[in-house]
Structure formats: structure tokens, C-alpha cells
Design a protein around this motif. Structure first.
Motif, PDB file in Angstrom:
ATOM      1  N   LEU A  66      29.256  -0.152  16.011  1.00 33.21           N
ATOM      2  CA  LEU A  66      27.863  -0.442  16.477  1.00 33.21           C
ATOM      3  C   LEU A  66      27.631   0.524  17.409  1.00 33.21           C
ATOM      4  N   GLU A  67      28.371   1.075  17.870  1.00 32.05           N
ATOM      5  CA  GLU A  67      27.423   2.281  19.057  1.00 32.05           C
ATOM      6  C   GLU A  67      27.365   3.324  18.030  1.00 32.05           C
ATOM      7  N   GLU A  68      27.868   3.019  17.617  1.00 34.09           N
ATOM      8  CA  GLU A  68      27.834   4.727  16.048  1.00 34.09           C
ATOM      9  C   GLU A  68      26.429   4.219  15.173  1.00 34.09           C
ATOM     10  N   GLN A  69      26.208   3.183  15.072  1.00 37.31           N
ATOM     11  CA  GLN A  69      25.273   2.798  14.057  1.00 37.31           C
ATOM     12  C   GLN A  69      23.663   2.557  15.154  1.00 37.31           C
ATOM     13  N   LYS A  70      23.673   2.342  15.697  1.00 38.83           N
ATOM     14  CA  LYS A  70      22.591   2.146  17.097  1.00 38.83           C
ATOM     15  C   LYS A  70      22.495   3.958  17.551  1.00 38.83           C
ATOM     16  N   ALA A  71      23.949   4.877  18.052  1.00 40.41           N
ATOM     17  CA  ALA A  71      23.069   6.166  18.252  1.00 40.41           C
ATOM     18  C   ALA A  71      22.452   6.997  16.664  1.00 40.41           C
ATOM     19  N   GLN A  90      22.661  -0.904   8.761  1.00 40.86           N
ATOM     20  CA  GLN A  90      23.538  -0.558   9.247  1.00 40.86           C
ATOM     21  C   GLN A  90      23.793  -0.904   7.718  1.00 40.86           C
ATOM     22  N   TYR A  91      23.288  -1.549   6.888  1.00 43.67           N
ATOM     23  CA  TYR A  91      23.933  -2.207   5.251  1.00 43.67           C
ATOM     24  C   TYR A  91      23.873  -0.375   4.296  1.00 43.67           C
ATOM     25  N   ALA A  92      22.394  -0.029   4.422  1.00 48.08           N
ATOM     26  CA  ALA A  92      22.630   1.457   3.869  1.00 48.08           C
ATOM     27  C   ALA A  92      23.195   2.406   3.897  1.00 48.08           C
ATOM     28  N   ASP A 139       1.087  -1.242   0.043  1.00 56.78           N
ATOM     29  CA  ASP A 139      -0.147  -0.100   0.016  1.00 56.78           C
ATOM     30  C   ASP A 139       0.747   1.015  -0.557  1.00 56.78           C
ATOM     31  N   VAL A 140       1.006   1.958  -1.332  1.00 55.79           N
ATOM     32  CA  VAL A 140       1.184   3.301  -1.634  1.00 55.79           C
ATOM     33  C   VAL A 140       1.287   3.832  -0.083  1.00 55.79           C
ATOM     34  N   ASN A 141      -0.202   4.172   0.473  1.00 56.73           N
ATOM     35  CA  ASN A 141      -0.264   5.327   1.613  1.00 56.73           C
ATOM     36  C   ASN A 141      -0.167   4.484   2.275  1.00 56.73           C
ATOM     37  N   LYS A 142       0.473   3.877   2.721  1.00 57.94           N
ATOM     38  CA  LYS A 142       1.707   2.850   3.997  1.00 57.94           C
ATOM     39  C   LYS A 142       2.918   3.369   3.919  1.00 57.94           C
ATOM     40  N   PRO A 143       3.727   4.533   5.333  1.00 58.08           N
ATOM     41  CA  PRO A 143       5.146   4.780   5.248  1.00 58.08           C
ATOM     42  C   PRO A 143       5.704   3.298   5.056  1.00 58.08           C
ATOM     43  N   TYR A 144       7.416   3.187   4.558  1.00 63.03           N
ATOM     44  CA  TYR A 144       7.413   2.414   4.998  1.00 63.03           C
ATOM     45  C   TYR A 144       9.103   2.796   5.627  1.00 63.03           C
ATOM     46  N   LEU A 145       9.651   1.833   7.092  1.00 59.85           N
ATOM     47  CA  LEU A 145      10.109   2.181   8.364  1.00 59.85           C
ATOM     48  C   LEU A 145      11.376   0.933   7.595  1.00 59.85           C
ATOM     49  N   MET A 146      12.517   1.793   7.406  1.00 63.30           N
ATOM     50  CA  MET A 146      13.956   0.940   7.476  1.00 63.30           C
ATOM     51  C   MET A 146      14.245   0.195   9.102  1.00 63.30           C
ATOM     52  N   GLU A 195      19.188   6.072  16.485  1.00 60.46           N
ATOM     53  CA  GLU A 195      17.983   6.558  16.935  1.00 60.46           C
ATOM     54  C   GLU A 195      17.504   7.092  17.160  1.00 60.46           C
ATOM     55  N   ALA A 196      18.532   8.084  16.925  1.00 60.55           N
ATOM     56  CA  ALA A 196      18.576   9.602  16.918  1.00 60.55           C
ATOM     57  C   ALA A 196      17.935  10.494  14.949  1.00 60.55           C
ATOM     58  N   LEU A 197      18.506   9.800  14.264  1.00 65.37           N
ATOM     59  CA  LEU A 197      17.614  10.177  13.228  1.00 65.37           C
ATOM     60  C   LEU A 197      16.819   9.137  11.894  1.00 65.37           C
ATOM     61  N   LEU A 198      16.266   8.101  12.416  1.00 67.03           N
ATOM     62  CA  LEU A 198      16.228   7.347  11.348  1.00 67.03           C
ATOM     63  C   LEU A 198      14.376   7.476  11.352  1.00 67.03           C
ATOM     64  N   LEU A 199      13.784   8.258  10.576  1.00 68.29           N
ATOM     65  CA  LEU A 199      12.392   8.247   9.978  1.00 68.29           C
ATOM     66  C   LEU A 199      11.662   7.451   9.246  1.00 68.29           C
ATOM     67  N   PRO A 200      10.332   7.407   9.922  1.00 68.05           N
ATOM     68  CA  PRO A 200       9.606   6.658   8.081  1.00 68.05           C
ATOM     69  C   PRO A 200      10.089   7.322   7.070  1.00 68.05           C
ATOM     70  N   GLU A 201       9.345   6.963   5.477  1.00 58.23           N
ATOM     71  CA  GLU A 201       9.713   7.336   4.478  1.00 58.23           C
ATOM     72  C   GLU A 201       8.117   6.890   3.816  1.00 58.23           C
ATOM     73  N   SER A 202       8.290   7.555   2.908  1.00 57.52           N
ATOM     74  CA  SER A 202       7.399   7.644   1.904  1.00 57.52           C
ATOM     75  C   SER A 202       7.562   6.628   0.701  1.00 57.52           C
ATOM     76  N   LYS A 203       6.696   5.650   0.306  1.00 61.37           N
ATOM     77  CA  LYS A 203       7.232   4.961  -0.484  1.00 61.37           C
ATOM     78  C   LYS A 203       7.245   6.206  -2.075  1.00 61.37           C
ATOM     79  N   ARG A 204       5.516   6.593  -2.455  1.00 63.88           N
ATOM     80  CA  ARG A 204       5.746   7.495  -3.423  1.00 63.88           C
ATOM     81  C   ARG A 204       6.807   8.585  -3.944  1.00 63.88           C
ATOM     82  N   LEU A 205       7.070   8.743  -2.679  1.00 63.32           N
ATOM     83  CA  LEU A 205       8.610   9.579  -3.418  1.00 63.32           C
ATOM     84  C   LEU A 205       9.708   8.805  -4.064  1.00 63.32           C
TER      85      LEU A 205
END
Length: 260
Positions: free
Chosen positions: A160-165, A151-153, A138-145, A168-178
Motif C-alpha cells: 500500500l505504501e508503494e501504491q500511495k507514494a 491500485q488496480y491498473a 466532454d473531450v475538452n476536459k481531461p480525465y484524472l484517475m 502522489e509522485a507520478l499520477l497526472l491528468p490525461e487526455s481523453k482525445r489521446l
């Protein structure tokens, strides 16, 4: 007007992340005498943790490349002078599109997302982003990485600690439509059109936008009277904005601006 006389900078955030990714860059450029802005994308003006808790948010899902690019076009046109645009990833693509509209004094595209028809056969590119398209969902539901995909992308090879931090600080849900609109004429770049000075930077360890893809983007510009430059940074991932020694990349950008 020479770019070096322009004292306004607008940072354009890419997909998946909060505009807080620019906090250190914004402060760094302000100390150099620039007036800086880092607007959040529509419906993303909140802490990353808050937006993840609100997932799935149909308003975020409604964001498209066209509407977000228009949002930034409207923002820059209200400024007292044409700004220098510095965009990362999808923000880099939007920087290219806004230069095409003659809305900036210069542009810097960091790990720029590819325009329409520009692709690569690199496996890491497909692996990093295919879930974001959400084909057959469903394009009307965003994607959450997931953290594993982050870690890969974004943060491949980092502690690892930098990856986790950073997740937590930056990752947002994103639009598939985009992402789906990025395959359409919305993402079309006229490489023959004259444009303001444009710098591409790439990271040798970037999985989402491999350096070779950035270089192909750069090489497609054809107007010999327009400045188009390219710089690859060794060891940099897609998380270049927050990766250790990010100041080296920021200083390169500042020096490039001063020379044009």
C-alpha cells in the motif's frame, strides 16, 4: 549502423504518468555511457502534484496521439544521431509508430499500448482504461484517475505504501482525445514494413496491457529481415519502471541493445 554503437537514448513516457517515472532509468543508462533524454509530453512539464491541482487543464485535454507522436518525432529528428527509443505503455505504441517512420536506430516497447484494431478479451484491460475514453463526456476536459483505479491498473499487488507514494509522485491528468485517437488510423502499424530492431517486454501481472496482448502485438510483425523480439517478466505489473528490482528489466534492455 549497429544499435550497440548508438549512444543516444530517448525515453518516451506513457499515459497517466509524469516523465519523472524515468528518473532512475535515465541515471542507470547514463552510468552505462548513454546520453539520455526523457522529454515531458506537451503541457506536462511540471510536478505531478502541481498538474493535479490545475485539473482540469484544457491544454492537456488537447493532446492527441497524433500531436504527441509528432512532438517526439520532432524531438528525435533534432538529435545528432538516430536514437534508441524506449517507450512505456502509450510510449511503447509511439515507439512502434516512430520506428515505422524510420526515426530510430532501435526501439524497446515496454508494456506497449495496442495499435489500431489490436484488442483483447481480457477483462482487466477494459476495466483499467474504459474511464479514460470518457465516452459521453466532454473531450475538452481531461480525465484524472482515482487512487483506487491506480491500485488496480498500475500497482496491483504492490504494498500500500508503494501504491500511495507512486500515485502522489507520478499520477497526472490525461487526455481523453489521446485514447479515442488510439482507435483510429493514427494508431495504425504497418506490420509488413521493414523496421529497425524492436524488442517487446511484458509483465505477467500487467492489468492494463496483459502479456498476451503484448505477445499478439509482437507476433503480428511479418518482415523476416527485421529483428523483432519478445520477453515476458514474471510478476511485473504495469508499474514495471518503478517496481522493485526494475534493474533486472533495464539490464535485459541494455543487453539486448548490445547484441544488435
Amino acid at each position: 549502423m549497429k544499435v550497440s554503437t548508438t549512444k543516444t537514448v530517448v525515453f518516451i513516457t506513457g499515459a497517466f504518468v509524469s516523465s519523472a517515472c524515468w528518473n532512475d532509468w535515465k541515471a542507470y543508462f547514463e552510468r552505462k555511457g548513454y546520453t539520455c533524454y526523457a522529454p515531458s509530453w506537451p503541457h506536462k512539464d511540471a510536478l505531478a502534484a502541481t498538474l493535479r491541482l490545475q485539473h482540469p487543464d484544457a491544454r492537456i485535454a488537447a493532446n492527441g496521439l497524433a500531436s504527441v507522436t509528432d512532438f517526439f518525432a520532432d524531438f528525435v529528428q533534432k538529435l545528432p544521431e538516430k536514437p534508441i527509443l524506449i517507450g512505456h505503455s502509450f510510449g511503447g505504441l509511439m515507439t512502434q509508430l516512430l520506428l515505422q517512420r524510420d526515426l530510430a536506430a532501435a526501439g524497446i516497447a515496454i508494456d506497449s499500448g495496442p495499435p489500431q484494431f489490436l484488442l483483447t478479451t481480457k477483462f482487466s484491460f477494459a476495466k483499467s482504461i474504459y474511464k479514460a475514453f470518457g465516452f459521453f463526456t466532454d473531450v475538452n476536459k481531461p480525465y484524472l484517475m482515482s487512487f483506487k483505479d491506480w491500485q488496480y491498473a498500475f500497482t496491483n499487488g504492490l504494498p500500500l505504501e508503494e501504491q500511495k507514494a507512486s500515485y502522489e509522485a507520478l499520477l497526472l491528468p490525461e487526455s481523453k482525445r489521446l485514447f479515442r485517437e488510439a482507435l483510429t488510423s493514427v494508431a495504425h502499424v504497418d506490420y509488413k514494413k521493414p523496421h529497425a530492431p524492436l524488442l517487446f517486454t511484458a509483465g505477467s501481472n500487467d492489468h492494463i496491457v496483459p502479456a498476451s496482448l503484448n505477445y499478439s502485438n509482437y507476433k503480428k510483425y511479418k518482415d523476416k529481415n527485421s529483428v523483432t523480439d519478445f520477453k515476458e517478466f514474471e510478476g511485473r505489473t504495469h508499474f514495471v519502471l518503478g517496481q522493485k528490482n526494475w534493474q533486472e528489466v533495464a539490464d535485459y534492455c541494455l543487453n539486448w541493445i548490445a547484441q544488435h
